[in-house]
Scaffold this motif. Structure first.
Motif, PDB file in Angstrom:
ATOM      1  N   TYR A  84      35.583  41.933  33.931  1.00  0.00           N
ATOM      2  CA  TYR A  84      36.399  41.181  32.976  1.00  0.00           C
ATOM      3  C   TYR A  84      37.628  42.116  32.909  1.00  0.00           C
ATOM      4  CZ  TYR A  84      37.920  38.530  28.993  1.00  0.00           C
ATOM      5  OH  TYR A  84      38.463  37.667  28.041  1.00  0.00           O
ATOM      6  N   ASP A 134      34.530  45.908  42.299  1.00  0.00           N
ATOM      7  CA  ASP A 134      35.733  45.097  42.760  1.00  0.00           C
ATOM      8  C   ASP A 134      35.185  43.853  43.106  1.00  0.00           C
ATOM      9  OD1 ASP A 134      34.861  46.371  45.032  1.00  0.00           O
ATOM     10  OD2 ASP A 134      36.866  46.890  45.694  1.00  0.00           O
ATOM     11  N   SER A 171      32.967  40.321  42.389  1.00  0.00           N
ATOM     12  CA  SER A 171      32.550  39.303  41.229  1.00  0.00           C
ATOM     13  C   SER A 171      31.039  38.919  41.551  1.00  0.00           C
ATOM     14  CB  SER A 171      33.554  38.260  41.243  1.00  0.00           C
ATOM     15  OG  SER A 171      34.679  38.799  40.499  1.00  0.00           O
ATOM     16  N   ASN A 188      30.442  40.116  36.201  1.00  0.00           N
ATOM     17  CA  ASN A 188      31.692  39.953  36.735  1.00  0.00           C
ATOM     18  C   ASN A 188      32.709  40.807  35.966  1.00  0.00           C
ATOM     19  OD1 ASN A 188      31.576  37.590  38.568  1.00  0.00           O
ATOM     20  ND2 ASN A 188      30.627  36.713  36.655  1.00  0.00           N
ATOM     21  N   LEU A 236      32.553  44.392  31.571  1.00  0.00           N
ATOM     22  CA  LEU A 236      31.826  43.495  32.401  1.00  0.00           C
ATOM     23  C   LEU A 236      31.355  42.386  31.666  1.00  0.00           C
ATOM     24  CD1 LEU A 236      29.678  46.114  34.391  1.00  0.00           C
ATOM     25  CD2 LEU A 236      31.977  45.294  34.972  1.00  0.00           C
TER      26      LEU A 236
END
Length: 183
Positions: free
Chosen positions: A165, A138, A140, A163, A174
């Motif tokens: 997605y 959770d 980024s 990050n 990701l």
């Protein structure tokens, strides 16, 4: 009493200076020069499915007496996840993320990742990157270290930035940027 030497010892004493000079000339005449390092930036998507018949991330161990979930402290998960050039499941397959993750925190989902990115298509087909680091689903911008590589990424080092997605109860994607220094 005069010393007597065998002919073999005398021959060695005579040839020793020549052999030393030949070794020195060989060592200094053919020095190794490492190729120039380069920086490569890759952008791709790490797809994972941890539920259903086509799961690519499988829970293989949990501590005794605990619930069998990915979020259990000490849980170990084995991965064989596709790497794709886009976020869609139909995007071109460029490789696999193969390795292990372990739930390494008693407070929240903080995974230790030990994963190889094995490239199976394109310019880097047959090459791989070894990744080590913490993954927090959770958050980024989570970074992981590149600690080695093979093929075109031999002697690699660097880092990845991931990050989230997509993250659902059974599927995740990701977005990854890899910054690789290699020969």
């Amino acid at each position: 009493m005069p010393y007597s030497y065998s002919p073999f010892v005398l021959l060695l004493l005579v040839l020793l200076p020549f052999s030393l000079s030949a070794a020195v000339a060989t060592a200094t005449g053919h020095e190794y020069t490492a190729p120039r390092e380069k920086m490569t930036h890759l952008h791709f998507f790490f797809h994972g499915r941890f539920a259903g018949p086509n799961a690519t991330a499988v829970l293989v161990a949990v501590p005794p007496g605990t619930n069998a979930t990915f979020n259990t402290f000490g849980a170990v998960i084995v991965l064989d996840d596709p790497l794709r050039d886009g976020p869609e499941a139909s995007s071109k397959l460029i490789g696999k993320a193969q390795g292990l993750t372990a739930q390494a925190s008693q407070e929240g989902t903080y995974l230790l990742m030990v994963v190889n990115f094995v490239f199976t298509a394109g310019k880097y087909n047959g090459s791989s990157l070894a990744i080590l680091g913490r993954f927090v689903p959770d958050v980024s911008g989570t970074e992981r270290s590149i600690v080695g590589g093979t093929g075109k990424f031999r002697m690699a080092r660097g880092y990845t930035v991931g990050n989230v997605y997509i993250w659902t109860a059974s599927y995740f994607v990701l977005e990854l940027d890899a910054y690789i220094v290699h020969y």
